[in-house]
Scaffold this motif. Structure first.
Motif, PDB file in Angstrom:
ATOM      1  N   ALA A 100     -21.651 -12.775   1.188  1.00 15.65           N
ATOM      2  CA  ALA A 100     -22.385 -12.062   2.091  1.00 15.65           C
ATOM      3  C   ALA A 100     -21.877 -12.394   3.478  1.00 15.65           C
ATOM      4  N   TYR A 101     -21.332 -13.852   3.884  1.00 11.60           N
ATOM      5  CA  TYR A 101     -20.691 -13.730   5.364  1.00 11.60           C
ATOM      6  C   TYR A 101     -19.236 -13.318   5.116  1.00 11.60           C
ATOM      7  N   ARG A 102     -18.722 -13.490   4.110  1.00 10.42           N
ATOM      8  CA  ARG A 102     -17.329 -13.164   4.095  1.00 10.42           C
ATOM      9  C   ARG A 102     -17.051 -11.642   4.429  1.00 10.42           C
ATOM     10  N   PHE A 103     -17.831 -10.721   3.644  1.00 10.26           N
ATOM     11  CA  PHE A 103     -17.902  -9.131   3.775  1.00 10.26           C
ATOM     12  C   PHE A 103     -18.669  -8.672   4.763  1.00 10.26           C
ATOM     13  N   ASP A 104     -19.519  -9.530   5.332  1.00 10.74           N
ATOM     14  CA  ASP A 104     -20.571  -9.015   6.385  1.00 10.74           C
ATOM     15  C   ASP A 104     -21.578  -8.189   5.975  1.00 10.74           C
ATOM     16  N   ASN A 105     -22.361  -8.476   4.984  1.00  9.89           N
ATOM     17  CA  ASN A 105     -23.141  -7.490   4.036  1.00  9.89           C
ATOM     18  C   ASN A 105     -24.563  -8.142   4.108  1.00  9.89           C
ATOM     19  N   ARG A 106     -25.242  -7.291   4.823  1.00 13.76           N
ATOM     20  CA  ARG A 106     -26.840  -7.774   4.760  1.00 13.76           C
ATOM     21  C   ARG A 106     -27.465  -7.593   3.268  1.00 13.76           C
TER      22      ARG A 106
ATOM     23  N   LEU B 207     -35.722 -20.549   6.513  1.00 14.77           N
ATOM     24  CA  LEU B 207     -35.072 -19.218   6.858  1.00 14.77           C
ATOM     25  C   LEU B 207     -34.884 -19.070   8.355  1.00 14.77           C
ATOM     26  N   ILE B 208     -36.058 -19.041   9.060  1.00 16.56           N
ATOM     27  CA  ILE B 208     -36.221 -18.779  10.523  1.00 16.56           C
ATOM     28  C   ILE B 208     -35.468 -19.892  11.177  1.00 16.56           C
ATOM     29  N   GLY B 209     -35.277 -21.123  10.634  1.00 17.12           N
ATOM     30  CA  GLY B 209     -34.577 -22.046  11.618  1.00 17.12           C
ATOM     31  C   GLY B 209     -33.201 -21.737  11.271  1.00 17.12           C
ATOM     32  N   VAL B 210     -32.726 -21.660  10.035  1.00 20.60           N
ATOM     33  CA  VAL B 210     -31.297 -21.289   9.897  1.00 20.60           C
ATOM     34  C   VAL B 210     -30.866 -20.058  10.593  1.00 20.60           C
ATOM     35  N   GLY B 211     -31.559 -19.173  10.533  1.00 23.83           N
ATOM     36  CA  GLY B 211     -31.263 -17.888  11.255  1.00 23.83           C
ATOM     37  C   GLY B 211     -31.138 -18.018  12.742  1.00 23.83           C
ATOM     38  N   VAL B 212     -31.962 -18.665  13.330  1.00 20.83           N
ATOM     39  CA  VAL B 212     -32.262 -18.858  14.853  1.00 20.83           C
ATOM     40  C   VAL B 212     -30.816 -19.768  15.064  1.00 20.83           C
ATOM     41  N   LEU B 213     -30.505 -20.752  14.240  1.00 18.33           N
ATOM     42  CA  LEU B 213     -29.520 -21.679  14.555  1.00 18.33           C
ATOM     43  C   LEU B 213     -28.121 -21.061  14.582  1.00 18.33           C
ATOM     44  N   LEU B 214     -27.708 -20.341  13.462  1.00  9.89           N
ATOM     45  CA  LEU B 214     -26.657 -19.558  13.276  1.00  9.89           C
ATOM     46  C   LEU B 214     -26.464 -18.345  14.522  1.00  9.89           C
ATOM     47  N   HIS B 215     -27.599 -18.018  14.796  1.00  6.95           N
ATOM     48  CA  HIS B 215     -27.568 -16.883  15.860  1.00  6.95           C
ATOM     49  C   HIS B 215     -27.040 -17.565  17.068  1.00  6.95           C
ATOM     50  N   ARG B 216     -27.518 -18.711  17.498  1.00  2.00           N
ATOM     51  CA  ARG B 216     -27.207 -19.524  18.581  1.00  2.00           C
ATOM     52  C   ARG B 216     -25.614 -20.031  18.719  1.00  2.00           C
TER      53      ARG B 216
ATOM     54  N   PHE C 253     -40.984  -3.575  15.733  1.00  2.00           N
ATOM     55  CA  PHE C 253     -42.244  -3.185  15.188  1.00  2.00           C
ATOM     56  C   PHE C 253     -42.251  -3.654  13.933  1.00  2.00           C
ATOM     57  N   ALA C 254     -41.354  -3.993  12.994  1.00  2.00           N
ATOM     58  CA  ALA C 254     -41.645  -4.503  11.698  1.00  2.00           C
ATOM     59  C   ALA C 254     -42.517  -5.607  11.675  1.00  2.00           C
ATOM     60  N   PHE C 255     -42.435  -6.683  12.573  1.00  2.00           N
ATOM     61  CA  PHE C 255     -43.043  -7.760  12.872  1.00  2.00           C
ATOM     62  C   PHE C 255     -44.303  -7.424  13.245  1.00  2.00           C
ATOM     63  N   VAL C 256     -44.569  -6.630  14.158  1.00  2.00           N
ATOM     64  CA  VAL C 256     -46.050  -6.183  14.556  1.00  2.00           C
ATOM     65  C   VAL C 256     -46.836  -5.671  13.141  1.00  2.00           C
ATOM     66  N   ALA C 257     -46.048  -4.848  12.453  1.00  2.00           N
ATOM     67  CA  ALA C 257     -46.636  -4.349  11.315  1.00  2.00           C
ATOM     68  C   ALA C 257     -47.003  -5.374  10.157  1.00  2.00           C
TER      69      ALA C 257
ATOM     70  N   LYS D  44     -22.236 -14.740  12.720  1.00  2.00           N
ATOM     71  CA  LYS D  44     -22.971 -13.550  12.201  1.00  2.00           C
ATOM     72  C   LYS D  44     -24.439 -13.342  12.984  1.00  2.00           C
ATOM     73  N   ALA D  45     -24.269 -13.375  14.310  1.00  2.00           N
ATOM     74  CA  ALA D  45     -25.543 -13.356  14.885  1.00  2.00           C
ATOM     75  C   ALA D  45     -26.289 -12.256  14.621  1.00  2.00           C
ATOM     76  N   HIS D  46     -25.950 -11.022  14.213  1.00  2.00           N
ATOM     77  CA  HIS D  46     -26.641 -10.062  13.660  1.00  2.00           C
ATOM     78  C   HIS D  46     -27.368  -9.951  12.331  1.00  2.00           C
ATOM     79  N   PHE D  47     -27.059 -11.254  11.756  1.00  2.00           N
ATOM     80  CA  PHE D  47     -27.738 -11.308  10.624  1.00  2.00           C
ATOM     81  C   PHE D  47     -29.478 -11.848  10.801  1.00  2.00           C
ATOM     82  N   LEU D  48     -29.503 -12.215  12.057  1.00  2.00           N
ATOM     83  CA  LEU D  48     -30.775 -12.944  12.593  1.00  2.00           C
ATOM     84  C   LEU D  48     -32.070 -12.106  11.851  1.00  2.00           C
ATOM     85  N   ASP D  49     -31.919 -10.714  12.033  1.00  2.00           N
ATOM     86  CA  ASP D  49     -33.050  -9.963  11.354  1.00  2.00           C
ATOM     87  C   ASP D  49     -33.371 -10.199   9.975  1.00  2.00           C
ATOM     88  N   VAL D  50     -32.343 -10.459   9.157  1.00  2.68           N
ATOM     89  CA  VAL D  50     -32.423 -10.667   7.680  1.00  2.68           C
ATOM     90  C   VAL D  50     -33.309 -11.996   7.412  1.00  2.68           C
ATOM     91  N   TYR D  51     -32.973 -13.075   8.276  1.00  3.80           N
ATOM     92  CA  TYR D  51     -33.464 -14.499   8.182  1.00  3.80           C
ATOM     93  C   TYR D  51     -35.095 -14.324   8.554  1.00  3.80           C
TER      94      TYR D  51
END
Length: 265
Positions: free
Chosen positions: A99-105, A145-154, A211-215, A158-165
């Motif tokens: 996923a990280y090698r080929f940038d695939n969500r 997942l949330i912690g890893v996503g935030v850490l990698l984003h900072r 909006f997804a998180f609001v839902a 692949k900061a754009h993967f944050l939404d997936v995490y």
């Protein structure tokens, strides 16, 4: 469906060829898929990369599914992993790397879902009757997942993967909380935790225009509160009336919010 189809085909049509033939076919499918991806895919970068073609992502996804089927076949026939949990861990690590090698969500979602399956088997293997242990694992997994996503984003990896995490982490936390609201004695504790998590999802979703998180917060919070209220009230007529009235209000509220988010964007 692809993995199930491969398994059905090998069982009914190719099994008489022997294990070596089946593994050779699977190996060729993987070699073709991954060979295409490594030859046609762009070089690795920590930034977002556009897919080289429409079919590229699906070829990569197909290769991952064939890999999963191959590992499952090896475990079923030879039991080399001594349990399905090891097979899932290997698949999750490989999927994550790809996923990280080929940038695939899509593949990242597959990796994280497979990791969740591994953790579920690992915990249930310790004590299959302890549902609180499984819920605790769900809370830990969601927070991880949330912690890893935030850490990698900072770290700008692949900061754009944050939404997936965040999406998978939020759902794991909310599912773990809602699964315990009818437990005797501790049900109200789980309800409080669920409502707190739902409120946080709604607040952060509104603040960051997601909006997804609001839902998620609205639906999980409504479902958990409704289950507890109906369990206390009882009665079919009261339950139907409650769902018709409150369900309509929730749906209208979400539609209004969705339209408002769409206008703001």
């Amino acid at each position: 469906s692809i993995v199930a189809g491969l398994g059905w085909t090998f069982r009914d049509y190719v099994a008489n060829l022997g294990d070596a033939a089946i593994l050779s076919i699977l190996g060729l499918l993987m070699a073709g898929a991954f060979g295409y991806c490594f030859s046609k895919g762009p070089a690795y970068t920590s930034d977002e990369v556009e897919s080289s073609s429409f079919g590229f992502d699906y070829v990569l996804y197909f290769g991952c599914l064939v890999l999963s089927a191959t590992l499952a076949f090896i475990e079923a026939r030879f039991a080399v992993f001594h349990g399905w949990d090891t097979h899932l861990l290997i698949a999750a690590l490989v999927f994550g790397g790809l996923a990280y090698r080929f940038d695939n969500r899509f593949v990242l979602s597959l990796a994280l879902s497979t990791l969740a399956g591994y953790l579920g088997l690992k915990i249930s293997g310790v004590d299959t009757l302890d549902s609180d242990r499984l819920r605790f694992a769900g809370f830990l997994y969601g927070a991880f997942l949330i912690g890893v996503g935030v850490l990698l984003h900072r770290q700008r990896i692949k900061a754009h993967f944050l939404d997936v995490y965040l999406q998978l982490g939020a759902n794991a936390l909310l599912l773990a909380a809602i699964s315990g609201i009818l437990e005797r004695g501790s049900g109200w504790v789980y309800l409080i935790v669920l409502l707190a998590l739902a409120a946080a999802a709604i607040y952060l979703g509104v603040r960051y225009r997601k909006f997804a998180f609001v839902a998620y917060g609205t639906l999980f919070g409504y479902a958990g509160l409704s289950v507890r209220l109906l369990d206390a009230m009882g009665g079919v007529i009261i339950g139907l009336t409650y769902f018709i009235v409150t369900g309509s209000v929730v749906v209208i509220l979400l539609v209004v919010l969705a339209r408002r988010f769409g206008r703001d964007e």
